[in-house]
Design an enzyme around this catalytic site. Structure first.
Site, PDB file in Angstrom:
ATOM      1  N   CYS A   4      23.915   9.133  -7.911  1.00  0.00           N
ATOM      2  CA  CYS A   4      23.211   8.035  -7.247  1.00  0.00           C
ATOM      3  C   CYS A   4      24.177   7.175  -6.413  1.00  0.00           C
ATOM      4  O   CYS A   4      25.186   6.677  -6.921  1.00  0.00           O
ATOM      5  CB  CYS A   4      22.522   7.190  -8.310  1.00  0.00           C
ATOM      6  N   CYS A   7      24.566   3.583  -7.765  1.00  0.00           N
ATOM      7  CA  CYS A   7      25.428   3.522  -8.962  1.00  0.00           C
ATOM      8  C   CYS A   7      26.896   3.625  -8.538  1.00  0.00           C
ATOM      9  O   CYS A   7      27.757   2.940  -9.095  1.00  0.00           O
ATOM     10  CB  CYS A   7      25.082   4.637  -9.946  1.00  0.00           C
ATOM     11  N   ASP A  30      22.358  -3.570   4.201  1.00  0.00           N
ATOM     12  CA  ASP A  30      21.878  -2.213   4.457  1.00  0.00           C
ATOM     13  C   ASP A  30      22.716  -1.575   5.567  1.00  0.00           C
ATOM     14  O   ASP A  30      23.020  -2.210   6.585  1.00  0.00           O
ATOM     15  CB  ASP A  30      20.394  -2.238   4.850  1.00  0.00           C
ATOM     16  N   HIS A  46      20.425   1.586 -13.657  1.00  0.00           N
ATOM     17  CA  HIS A  46      19.754   2.611 -12.865  1.00  0.00           C
ATOM     18  C   HIS A  46      18.375   2.927 -13.434  1.00  0.00           C
ATOM     19  O   HIS A  46      18.253   3.318 -14.576  1.00  0.00           O
ATOM     20  CB  HIS A  46      20.602   3.900 -12.855  1.00  0.00           C
ATOM     21  N   ASN A  86      10.139   0.083  -1.701  1.00  0.00           N
ATOM     22  CA  ASN A  86       9.531   1.379  -1.413  1.00  0.00           C
ATOM     23  C   ASN A  86       9.480   2.204  -2.696  1.00  0.00           C
ATOM     24  O   ASN A  86      10.469   2.298  -3.418  1.00  0.00           O
ATOM     25  CB  ASN A  86      10.350   2.130  -0.360  1.00  0.00           C
ATOM     26  N   GLY A  92       8.436   6.341   1.787  1.00  0.00           N
ATOM     27  CA  GLY A  92       9.713   6.620   2.451  1.00  0.00           C
ATOM     28  C   GLY A  92      10.923   6.260   1.621  1.00  0.00           C
ATOM     29  O   GLY A  92      12.015   6.066   2.167  1.00  0.00           O
ATOM     30  N   THR A  94      14.172   6.590  -0.133  1.00  0.00           N
ATOM     31  CA  THR A  94      15.227   7.594   0.050  1.00  0.00           C
ATOM     32  C   THR A  94      16.303   7.506  -1.021  1.00  0.00           C
ATOM     33  O   THR A  94      17.000   8.487  -1.265  1.00  0.00           O
ATOM     34  CB  THR A  94      15.892   7.449   1.433  1.00  0.00           C
ATOM     35  N   HIS A  97      17.026   4.660  -6.883  1.00  0.00           N
ATOM     36  CA  HIS A  97      17.552   3.641  -7.798  1.00  0.00           C
ATOM     37  C   HIS A  97      16.863   2.367  -7.320  1.00  0.00           C
ATOM     38  O   HIS A  97      17.082   1.952  -6.170  1.00  0.00           O
ATOM     39  CB  HIS A  97      19.076   3.570  -7.659  1.00  0.00           C
ATOM     40  N   HIS A  99      15.429  -0.812  -5.832  1.00  0.00           N
ATOM     41  CA  HIS A  99      16.095  -1.871  -5.060  1.00  0.00           C
ATOM     42  C   HIS A  99      15.061  -2.633  -4.256  1.00  0.00           C
ATOM     43  O   HIS A  99      13.981  -2.107  -3.943  1.00  0.00           O
ATOM     44  CB  HIS A  99      17.152  -1.266  -4.126  1.00  0.00           C
TER      45      HIS A  99
HETATM   46  P1  5GP Z   1      14.733   3.153   0.562  1.00  0.00           P
HETATM   47  O1  5GP Z   1      14.389   3.977   1.777  1.00  0.00           O
HETATM   48  O2  5GP Z   1      15.072   4.024  -0.623  1.00  0.00           O
HETATM   49  O3  5GP Z   1      13.733   2.078   0.240  1.00  0.00           O
HETATM   50  O4  5GP Z   1      16.032   2.337   0.963  1.00  0.00           O
HETATM   51  C1  5GP Z   1      17.304   2.859   0.908  1.00  0.00           C
HETATM   52  C2  5GP Z   1      18.137   2.056   1.876  1.00  0.00           C
HETATM   53  O5  5GP Z   1      19.498   2.240   1.549  1.00  0.00           O
HETATM   54  C3  5GP Z   1      17.965   2.478   3.325  1.00  0.00           C
HETATM   55  O6  5GP Z   1      17.489   1.370   4.106  1.00  0.00           O
HETATM   56  C4  5GP Z   1      19.367   2.917   3.758  1.00  0.00           C
HETATM   57  O7  5GP Z   1      19.687   2.522   5.076  1.00  0.00           O
HETATM   58  C5  5GP Z   1      20.262   2.252   2.723  1.00  0.00           C
HETATM   59  N1  5GP Z   1      21.462   2.977   2.384  1.00  0.00           N
HETATM   60  C6  5GP Z   1      21.565   4.317   2.119  1.00  0.00           C
HETATM   61  N2  5GP Z   1      22.836   4.643   1.822  1.00  0.00           N
HETATM   62  C7  5GP Z   1      23.550   3.496   1.908  1.00  0.00           C
HETATM   63  C8  5GP Z   1      24.943   3.201   1.723  1.00  0.00           C
HETATM   64  O8  5GP Z   1      25.771   4.064   1.422  1.00  0.00           O
HETATM   65  N3  5GP Z   1      25.313   1.907   1.906  1.00  0.00           N
HETATM   66  C9  5GP Z   1      24.427   0.929   2.231  1.00  0.00           C
HETATM   67  N4  5GP Z   1      24.907  -0.315   2.369  1.00  0.00           N
HETATM   68  N5  5GP Z   1      23.105   1.181   2.418  1.00  0.00           N
HETATM   69  C10 5GP Z   1      22.684   2.446   2.264  1.00  0.00           C
HETATM   70 ZN    ZN Z   2      21.683   4.509  -9.611  1.00  0.00          ZN
END
Ligand code: 5GP
Ligand code: ZN
Length: 113
Positions: A4, A7, A30, A46, A86, A92, A94, A97, A99
């Site tokens: 993850c 994590c 982000d 997590h 999300n 969507g 991605t 974990h 957040h």
């Molecule tokens: P989700 O789509 O799961 O709701 O949001 C995941 C978010 O994490 C996305 O907006 C993506 O841009 C962000 N993200 C993914 N990998 C990283 C990373 O390594 N560092 C940071 N700061 N944000 C990340």
């Molecule tokens: Zn995690």
């Protein structure tokens, strides 16, 4: 092995500036901002989905949300902000974990992230 990303950021394995951190959560910017300022509030423990939350997690998440207005100056929230969680593929999600997205710094005049 835990693959993850969040994590790994929590543990410092992947470097990322923590804008704020306490015993139960941390906040990072982000990497692909979808608003003028876009933060991620990440509980340290997590779990993937709201459906996996324990009672203790729900207390933690409540504390996390209560903390947001106290971070008004640090995050620049005085004009208002939008929170997004999300859940699953259709939303969507991605990173699996849980957040909370904190979007701020502009009028939220768009329907999608
Ligand atoms: P989700 O789509 O799961 O709701 O949001 C995941 C978010 O994490 C996305 O907006 C993506 O841009 C962000 N993200 C993914 N990998 C990283 C990373 O390594 N560092 C940071 N700061 N944000 C990340
Ligand atoms: Zn995690």
């Amino acid at each position: 092995m835990n693959d993850c990303i969040f994590c790994k950021i929590r543990d410092g394995v992947i470097p990322s500036e923590k804008v704020y951190e306490d015993e139960s959560m941390f906040i990072i910017r982000d990497i692909e901002p979808k608003a003028e300022r876009h933060f991620l509030m990440i509980p340290k423990r997590h779990f993937k989905l709201l459906s996996e939350m324990t009672e203790k997690d729900s207390v933690t998440l409540g504390k996390c949300l209560k903390k947001i207005p106290k971070l008004n100056d640090l995050l620049g929230l005085s004009g208002g902000y939008r929170l997004v969680i999300n859940q699953g593929d259709d939303a969507g999600q991605t990173v699996f974990h849980l957040h909370v997205h904190i979007l701020t710094g502009q009028k939220m005049d768009f329907p999608h992230l």
